[in-house]
Design a protein around this motif. Structure first.
Motif, mmCIF file in Angstrom:
data_model
loop_
_atom_site.group_PDB
_atom_site.id
_atom_site.type_symbol
_atom_site.label_atom_id
_atom_site.label_comp_id
_atom_site.label_asym_id
_atom_site.label_seq_id
_atom_site.Cartn_x
_atom_site.Cartn_y
_atom_site.Cartn_z
ATOM 1 N N UNK A 98 -25.346 37.918 76.496
ATOM 2 C CA UNK A 98 -26.824 37.915 75.979
ATOM 3 C C UNK A 98 -27.515 39.264 76.626
ATOM 4 N N UNK A 99 -28.389 39.862 75.875
ATOM 5 C CA UNK A 99 -29.127 41.118 76.076
ATOM 6 C C UNK A 99 -30.292 40.580 77.190
ATOM 7 N N UNK A 100 -30.772 41.648 78.046
ATOM 8 C CA UNK A 100 -31.550 40.898 79.180
ATOM 9 C C UNK A 100 -32.783 40.312 78.780
ATOM 10 N N UNK A 101 -33.385 40.881 77.325
ATOM 11 C CA UNK A 101 -34.427 40.393 76.991
ATOM 12 C C UNK A 101 -34.167 39.127 76.049
ATOM 13 N N UNK A 102 -33.004 38.769 76.010
ATOM 14 C CA UNK A 102 -32.668 37.384 75.052
ATOM 15 C C UNK A 102 -32.600 37.451 73.864
ATOM 16 N N UNK A 103 -32.975 38.471 73.310
ATOM 17 C CA UNK A 103 -32.867 38.565 71.812
ATOM 18 C C UNK A 103 -31.765 38.794 70.957
ATOM 19 N N UNK A 104 -30.875 39.474 71.711
ATOM 20 C CA UNK A 104 -29.343 39.498 70.865
ATOM 21 C C UNK A 104 -28.236 38.763 71.912
ATOM 22 N N UNK A 105 -27.120 38.633 71.074
ATOM 23 C CA UNK A 105 -26.038 37.872 71.829
ATOM 24 C C UNK A 105 -24.854 37.856 70.904
ATOM 25 N N UNK A 106 -23.645 37.557 71.651
ATOM 26 C CA UNK A 106 -22.449 37.385 70.995
ATOM 27 C C UNK A 106 -21.538 36.167 71.633
ATOM 28 N N UNK A 107 -20.903 35.549 71.049
ATOM 29 C CA UNK A 107 -20.038 34.572 71.507
ATOM 30 C C UNK A 107 -18.636 34.515 71.213
ATOM 31 N N UNK A 108 -17.878 33.882 72.179
ATOM 32 C CA UNK A 108 -16.519 33.759 71.991
ATOM 33 C C UNK A 108 -16.091 32.415 72.545
ATOM 34 N N UNK A 109 -15.449 31.612 71.546
ATOM 35 C CA UNK A 109 -15.114 30.206 71.682
ATOM 36 C C UNK A 109 -13.584 30.335 72.579
ATOM 37 N N UNK A 110 -13.812 29.731 73.612
ATOM 38 C CA UNK A 110 -12.476 29.658 74.831
ATOM 39 C C UNK A 110 -11.973 28.116 74.691
ATOM 40 N N UNK A 111 -10.405 28.059 74.427
ATOM 41 C CA UNK A 111 -10.087 26.801 74.563
ATOM 42 C C UNK A 111 -9.057 26.975 75.754
#
Length: 673
Positions: A384-397
């Motif tokens: 997540x960006x410092x200001x909380x506005x943008x993010x990206x995720x990865x599903x980990x199994x």
């Protein structure tokens, strides 16, 4: 005589002083002041009691002595009078307690109950962050977290043994400030706030209807000018210096705002808004638009601050517009690591700091992008960006082999109606209400964000056994029982094979495992070409650690395994088999939940409840309880801590992230697990 000696002594001292020289290369350093904001905390520890207070990152509790922290008190030092420290503990046999603040006790004293997790946050402390980490039984020191994030574990019965807390300054606001006040739906005018504090409300769906903004400690000819975009009105004329913008008493929402400074060189006014269906937007500055215009979305909260660069120039804020991870899925062997990297757009963003988090730290932790697999299960790693506005995720199994799976075994044996990849959930909807000619049929494959937003229909079809690999969704079409695949954007639908599939289909590595109506378990390549066959196979099969476990129809649906040499593991009919760790969980012929070792042997009765379906997820067994109207229950994998999850009738279900997916009245529904 005495007077002469005294005069001589004074002359000597004056001479010494007058010829004392401070070399140029020696700098005189001002002593550090004691007015920095800090934090003090004390822990109540098993067999010790209340320890002496520690502060500013020092260790409270014990490290390496296997003693539980039972209670905690925290307070701020040298903080503003209206600021507070708020904290909350997850306690053995109790769960999450209500939050307390400012040296109140959290946890328990004298009850011998362990604290298992903590959340700590600051109130009215713009420009500061509280950071903390805990030392946990069987894990050790966990990653630092901050500002209300969870430290520790819940649901694993592991004690917190030690902790460290520190306050970190995150901004350098000057003495020039800004004060502002919001008029909020159902509340009216709130008390004024200042310098980055929140005006309005967050998460309550209440609109800001009017605003007043003014400067503090500003030159006499300096002004703050602001303009609002209002529902049914549009952009109003600009106003300045505590004049009301927006409306009051008309129930009209503010949808956007622009703010700027006049006659103040070298300063910038920065602001961001919390918007309906969007959340916190990126910071903007100096007349740029915050919020939205033309989308009919309300602003619910706003933060405003004034900053000055050290060189006296006005900062030009370049916000982060997107974050992309180098992968959206990762399958890890227990104990192994993986490194996630980010691509930030634009590359010259003002603040490219990335905050890392894991939705389930009992499965995998993350620090600076390095993911460590600590337990069997699934988690979402978020950048997540410092200001909380943008993010990206990865599903980990995380499993015992590190092999990729297109869905969880538990989901597949329960119909495979949903699957998650990164921040997207893909699900199939089977409309069983379309039961007469010409009736509308809403059966389709959909996708949505994990927060329930951005629902998109991909293809109209009746389907089950969803799998996902890279940018392809694989599924069984109920109309012909054949394997199909479609792109995650809904394009390029195609049939893979003419082989009919009876029950389960799951992708393992680069192969598709299926059970035809007759014959053994068969494997295909991802392109649909035949690969090979296994011996046996029945109603259910799962793949774990490169081994297939299946119920054998030719032997009363007992459980068999393909390794080694097609081995029989039990002697009773078994259904809905789940393999988790080194145990197999299943429903026996009496509809009870049992478990046994993956090598076979005696089984253990875990629950005498009559069960329709079960699914094992992150150390919990979820099941549909026939004894109680098919309500959803859960218990730990050892059969303890039985808890009702939902009073809904849910005969069959899937789990994706922290959601339970189930079908009801022709629709797929989601509830928190």
């Amino acid at each position: 005589m005495k007077s002469k000696k005294l005069v001589s002594l004074l002359l000597s001292l004056l001479t010494a002083v007058s010829f004392t020289v401070i070399p140029r290369n020696i700098s005189i350093v001002k002593a550090a002041t004691s007015d920095d904001v800090g934090i003090q905390y004390t822990a109540h520890v098993q067999n010790i009691g209340w320890q002496s207070p520690v502060k500013d990152g020092q260790e409270a509790g014990t490290d390496g002595k296997s003693l539980r922290v039972e209670a905690l008190k925290i307070k701020l030092v040298n903080a503003p009078s209206n600021s507070h420290i708020k904290y909350q503990a997850h306690v053995q046999n109790i769960g999450w307690q209500a939050p307390v603040s400012d040296e109140q006790e959290v946890g328990t004293d004298g009850k011998s109950l362990r604290i298992e997790a903590l959340k700590i946050s600051l109130v009215n402390m713009p420009g500061y962050s509280v950071q903390y980490r805990v030392h946990v039984q069987n894990i050790g020191w966990m990653d630092w977290v901050s500002d209300g994030q969870q430290a520790g574990t819940d649901g694993r019965s592991l004690r917190v043994e030690a902790l460290q807390i520190r306050i970190v300054k995150t901004s350098q606001n000057t003495s020039l400030g800004v004060q502002y006040q919001g008029h909020v739906q159902n509340i009216g005018w709130q008390a004024p706030v200042s310098d980055g504090e929140e005006a309005g409300t967050e998460g309550k769906s209440l609109r800001i209807e009017a605003l007043k903004i003014g400067l503090t400690n500003a030159p006499v000819d300096a002004h703050v000018k602001y303009q609002t975009h209002v529902q049914n009105i549009g952009w109003q004329d600009p106003v300045e210096d505590n004049v009301t913008a927006g409306t009051s008493g008309k129930s009209l929402r503010i949808e956007a705002i622009k703010i700027s400074l006049e006659n103040i060189s070298g300063y910038s006014i920065q602001y961001r808004s919390y918007v309906q269906n969007i959340g916190w937007q990126p910071w903007v500055s100096d007349g740029q638009e915050a919020g939205t215009s033309g989308k009919s979305l309300r602003i619910e909260a706003i933060e405003i601050k004034i900053v000055k660069k050290s060189d006296g120039t006005t900062p030009n804020i370049i916000p982060v517009s997107s974050i992309n991870l180098n992968k959206t899925t990762s399958t890890l062997k227990l104990g192994s690591k993986d490194t996630l990297t980010t691509t930030i757009t634009p590359s010259n963003a003002t603040d490219n700091t990335i905050l890392w988090s894991s939705t389930n730290t009992s499965v995998a932790t993350v620090a600076d992008g390095v993911v460590t697999a600590v337990g069997i299960g699934n988690t979402i790693i978020k950048a997540t960006s410092k200001d909380g506005s943008k993010s990206s995720t990865c599903t980990v199994t995380v499993n015992n082999s590190g092999t990729f799976f297109g869905n969880t075994e538990g989901n597949i044996v329960n119909g495979g109606i949903s699957v998650q990849q990164g921040d997207w959930i893909y699900y199939c909807q089977y409309d069983n209400t379309a039961n007469y000619p010409g009736a509308p049929d809403n059966s389709a494959i959909y996708k949505m964000k994990s927060d329930g937003s951005n629902v998109t229909k991909l293809i109209t079809t009746k389907s089950f056994n969803l799998n996902i690999k890279d940018d392809w969704i694989y599924y069984i079409n109920m109309s012909d029982s054949k394997m199909y695949k479609i792109k995650t954007d809904g394009s390029s639908s195609q049939k893979l094979s003419d082989t009919e599939v009876l029950y389960d289909m799951i992708i393992v590595g680069d192969l598709i495992y299926v059970k035809p109506p007759s014959g053994p378990i068969t494997r295909f390549g991802l392109d649909g070409n035949f690969y090979d066959v296994f011996w046996g196979g029945g109603r259910d099969f799962v793949v774990a650690d490169d081994t297939v476990y299946f119920t054998y129809m030719g032997d009363n649906e007992s459980i068999w395994t393909t390794f080694p040499n097609n081995t029989k593991l039990n002697n009773e009919p078994s259904y809905k088999i789940n393999v988790y760790g080194n145990h197999i969980y299943y429903i026996n012929s009496q509809d009870n939940i049992c478990s046994m070792n993956t090598s076979g042997g005696n089984s253990t009765l875990l629950s005498s409840d009559k069960v329709q379906s079960l699914l094992v997820d992150n150390n919990w067994i979820y099941y549909s309880n026939k004894n109680d109207g098919f309500k959803l229950y859960k218990m730990q994998v050892d059969g303890t801590n039985k808890t009702m999850v939902s009073a809904e009738s849910i005969p069959e279900f899937n789990i994706v992230g922290d959601l339970v997916a189930y079908s009801s009245n022709g629709k797929t529904n989601f509830i928190k697990k």
